[in-house]
Design a protein around this motif. Structure first.
Motif, short mmCIF file in Angstrom:
data_model
loop_
_atom_site.label_atom_id
_atom_site.label_comp_id
_atom_site.label_asym_id
_atom_site.label_seq_id
_atom_site.Cartn_x
_atom_site.Cartn_y
_atom_site.Cartn_z
N LEU A 61 0.87 -1.37 -0.20
CA LEU A 61 -0.05 0.15 -0.02
C LEU A 61 0.88 1.22 0.10
O LEU A 61 0.55 2.19 -0.45
N THR A 62 1.92 1.27 0.75
CA THR A 62 3.04 2.27 0.77
C THR A 62 3.53 2.48 -0.83
O THR A 62 3.67 3.60 -1.33
N GLY A 63 3.68 1.36 -1.62
CA GLY A 63 4.11 1.48 -2.94
C GLY A 63 3.25 2.03 -3.87
O GLY A 63 3.36 2.84 -4.85
N VAL A 64 1.77 1.66 -3.58
CA VAL A 64 0.75 2.53 -4.33
C VAL A 64 0.63 3.96 -4.08
O VAL A 64 0.36 4.77 -4.87
N ARG A 65 0.83 4.08 -2.88
CA ARG A 65 0.56 5.77 -2.58
C ARG A 65 1.94 6.42 -3.19
O ARG A 65 1.70 7.37 -3.63
N LEU A 66 2.94 5.84 -3.17
CA LEU A 66 4.22 6.38 -3.94
C LEU A 66 3.81 6.63 -5.30
O LEU A 66 4.23 7.67 -5.98
N PHE A 67 3.46 5.37 -6.04
CA PHE A 67 3.21 5.77 -7.36
C PHE A 67 1.97 6.73 -7.92
O PHE A 67 2.21 7.60 -8.61
N ALA A 68 0.92 6.69 -6.83
CA ALA A 68 -0.19 7.87 -6.94
C ALA A 68 0.38 9.17 -6.86
O ALA A 68 0.00 10.03 -7.39
N ASP A 69 1.32 9.29 -5.86
CA ASP A 69 1.92 10.61 -5.42
C ASP A 69 2.65 11.20 -6.72
O ASP A 69 2.75 12.38 -7.15
N LEU A 70 3.27 10.19 -7.08
CA LEU A 70 4.22 10.45 -8.57
C LEU A 70 3.15 10.98 -9.68
O LEU A 70 3.60 12.07 -10.26
N GLN A 71 2.21 10.38 -9.77
CA GLN A 71 1.24 11.00 -10.65
C GLN A 71 0.42 12.17 -10.44
O GLN A 71 0.14 13.05 -11.26
N ARG A 72 0.31 12.24 -9.08
CA ARG A 72 -0.13 13.82 -8.76
C ARG A 72 0.81 14.87 -8.96
O ARG A 72 0.39 15.95 -9.46
N VAL A 73 2.02 14.73 -8.90
CA VAL A 73 3.07 15.58 -9.18
C VAL A 73 3.09 15.70 -10.45
O VAL A 73 3.25 17.03 -11.00
N TRP A 74 3.19 14.80 -11.41
CA TRP A 74 3.12 14.81 -12.96
C TRP A 74 1.96 15.57 -13.46
O TRP A 74 2.23 16.41 -14.31
N ALA A 75 0.79 15.43 -12.66
CA ALA A 75 -0.04 16.08 -13.29
C ALA A 75 -0.44 17.43 -12.87
O ALA A 75 -0.81 18.44 -14.03
N ALA A 76 0.36 17.93 -12.03
CA ALA A 76 0.33 19.35 -11.80
C ALA A 76 1.57 19.90 -12.45
O ALA A 76 1.39 21.15 -12.99
N GLU A 77 2.80 19.23 -12.68
CA GLU A 77 3.78 19.95 -13.12
C GLU A 77 3.75 19.83 -14.85
O GLU A 77 4.12 20.89 -15.43
N TRP A 78 3.20 18.59 -15.37
CA TRP A 78 3.05 18.52 -16.81
C TRP A 78 1.97 19.11 -17.29
O TRP A 78 1.75 19.54 -18.49
N SER A 79 0.83 19.19 -16.67
CA SER A 79 -0.62 19.48 -17.34
C SER A 79 -1.20 20.47 -16.67
O SER A 79 -2.28 20.92 -16.93
N GLY A 80 -0.63 21.06 -15.44
CA GLY A 80 -1.31 22.17 -14.74
C GLY A 80 -2.69 21.84 -13.81
O GLY A 80 -3.36 22.76 -13.70
N VAL A 81 -2.63 20.63 -13.64
CA VAL A 81 -3.84 19.96 -13.12
C VAL A 81 -3.67 19.70 -11.51
O VAL A 81 -2.92 18.67 -11.38
N PRO A 82 -3.86 20.63 -10.80
CA PRO A 82 -3.65 20.39 -9.34
C PRO A 82 -4.23 18.94 -8.91
O PRO A 82 -5.42 18.93 -8.80
N VAL A 83 -3.58 18.02 -7.91
CA VAL A 83 -4.17 17.01 -7.48
C VAL A 83 -3.66 16.79 -5.83
O VAL A 83 -2.47 16.24 -5.69
N PRO A 84 -4.33 17.46 -5.09
CA PRO A 84 -4.00 17.42 -3.63
C PRO A 84 -4.00 16.18 -3.13
O PRO A 84 -4.70 15.09 -3.40
N SER A 85 -2.87 16.07 -2.08
CA SER A 85 -3.11 14.49 -1.44
C SER A 85 -4.34 14.36 -0.44
O SER A 85 -4.53 15.28 0.22
#
Length: 427
Positions: A61-85
């Protein structure tokens, strides 16, 4: 004019190619990381009753969270779509408590649902820009000439009959249009994927409403606590230092009148005035120390807690591992929380020893205050602990008290915070 058009074309091409590369990275991770993490998480959760899952589930589950957090960062940095934790705070200690906190958090199950859906959706949306560009280039560079050489009767886009000038021109035009569409719309397609990520990985409306309600309550508690603190300061000033300063002024005035007629009485009044000034100064220092201790500003939380422990009438073991300074309001809240807990130890516990442990684990400040006293501490019976709980809640902090009859008592306090500057040694 031609230079401007050429510049816009190259910028569009660069953004499009970058989108193709980013989409390829995401598509690979969707399969290489997402599917194994989903399978491992489901299997480990299913194995919890037999004990194996108690070890595997937190890791998965920690691995899933890290993977999801990476997608949140990329969504904000690459597409300008903020995804709060959306995650709830987890207990800092105890693997079983952390696992229970993960499983009780709705965001964990939304992560798993996203990991499952991300395999087909992420593969399609992330590879689409690259597929359009590659297939378009194939139509421009390869297909038409291959048709000429091999004598194929079908083009890659529609049946064109015998290959000739019309067929070659059709392949070139359609291939160029498809390539341009892939480059131009690639960033928009990735933004669509980012919106898909946001729909599942961002806090839900209910979570946001609960967050607003919580912030409203803590803000009201903070305002009430601030008002009470101001009233206390005003009362201490009026009844303490102000009264002494008024008496000091009166004694000095009387001493001036008696200086010529009765010098001995004037000297006595001046001696009383000097003593009163010393007491007023002490009270003012205590009042300032109660607002924000100077040692806290000068030496940070480490030095302030060490100095506080030395001033207590019982031995206190202090262990602090905080490699930096938090922001002043957070540092002040942490210091007064520890100070209040130690004051309770001295007043109510009957302890022979106490201990304080403070550490920073990356995103939160963990503070533990314990003693070997009689136990039985109840936060609901005293205003001090309730006040500290409200003060910590204003910063999204928490407090938990473990105090069975007979002791020992352990108070665990957590404050989410980042360290803003490295700790410096006091000069």
């Amino acid at each position: 004019m031609n230079q401007k058009v050429g510049g816009r074309f190259w910028k569009t091409a660069q953004r499009g190619l970058l989108s193709c590369l980013r989409g390829l990275i995401r598509a690979i991770l969707s399969l290489a990381a997402g599917i194994p993490l989903f399978v491992l998480s489901v299997v480990s959760i299913a194995l919890i009753p037999v004990g194996v899952g108690l070890v595997l589930a937190p890791l998965a589950l920690t691995g899933v969270r890290l993977f999801a957090d990476l997608q949140r960062v990329w969504a904000a940095e690459w597409s300008g779509v903020p995804v709060p934790s959306p995650y709830r705070p987890l207990p800092a200690r105890g693997p079983l408590r952390r696992l229970r906190g993960m499983l009780a958090d709705p965001a964990t199950w939304r992560d798993l649902l996203w990991t499952l859906l991300n395999a087909p959706v992420g593969l399609l949306l992330n590879l689409l820009p690259l597929a359009m560009v590659v297939y378009g280039l194939e139509g421009v560079v390869v297909a038409s000439w291959l048709g000429q050489v091999a004598g194929y009767g079908w083009g890659p886009f529609w049946p064109l009959g015998d290959w000739g000038v019309v067929g070659v021109a059709g392949c070139l035009v359609l291939g160029a249009l498809l390539t341009q569409a892939g480059l131009r719309w690639g960033p928009h397609i990735l933004k669509g994927y980012a919106l898909f990520v946001q729909s599942l990985l961002a806090p839900t409306r209910g979570a946001l409403q609960e967050r607003v309600r919580r912030l409203t309550e803590t803000r009201a508690d903070t305002v009430d606590a601030s008002a009470a603190e101001l009233r206390r300061i005003e009362r201490d000033l009026h009844d303490g230092a102000q009264a002494r300063l008024v008496a000091l002024s009166m004694n000095i005035g009387l001493a001036e009148e008696l200086m010529k007629q009765n010098p001995e009485a004037a000297q006595e009044l001046l001696a009383e005035a000097r003593a009163a000034s010393g007491q007023a100064l002490t009270e003012l220092r205590d009042l300032v120390r109660g607002i924000h201790p100077p040692v806290l500003a000068e030496r940070g939380l480490d030095g302030a807690v060490q100095a506080l422990a030395l001033s207590l009438p019982l031995p206190v073991d202090v262990r602090i591992d905080v490699p930096g300074r938090a922001e002043a309001p957070v540092e002040s809240a942490a210091y007064f929380a520890v100070a209040e807990m130690l004051a309770n130890v001295v007043k109510h516990s009957g302890a022979q020893r106490a201990w304080v442990q403070i550490e920073h684990d990356g995103d939160r400040l963990l503070m533990l205050v314990g003693d070997d006293g009689t136990g039985g501490a109840d936060p609901g019976r005293g205003s001090g602990m309730r006040g500290i709980e409200r003060r910590l809640a204003a910063f999204d902090g928490t407090m938990a008290v473990t105090s069975p009859p007979g002791g020992p008592t352990v108070v665990t306090m957590e404050l989410p915070c980042a360290l803003s500057s490295p700790r410096t040694s006091p000069s």
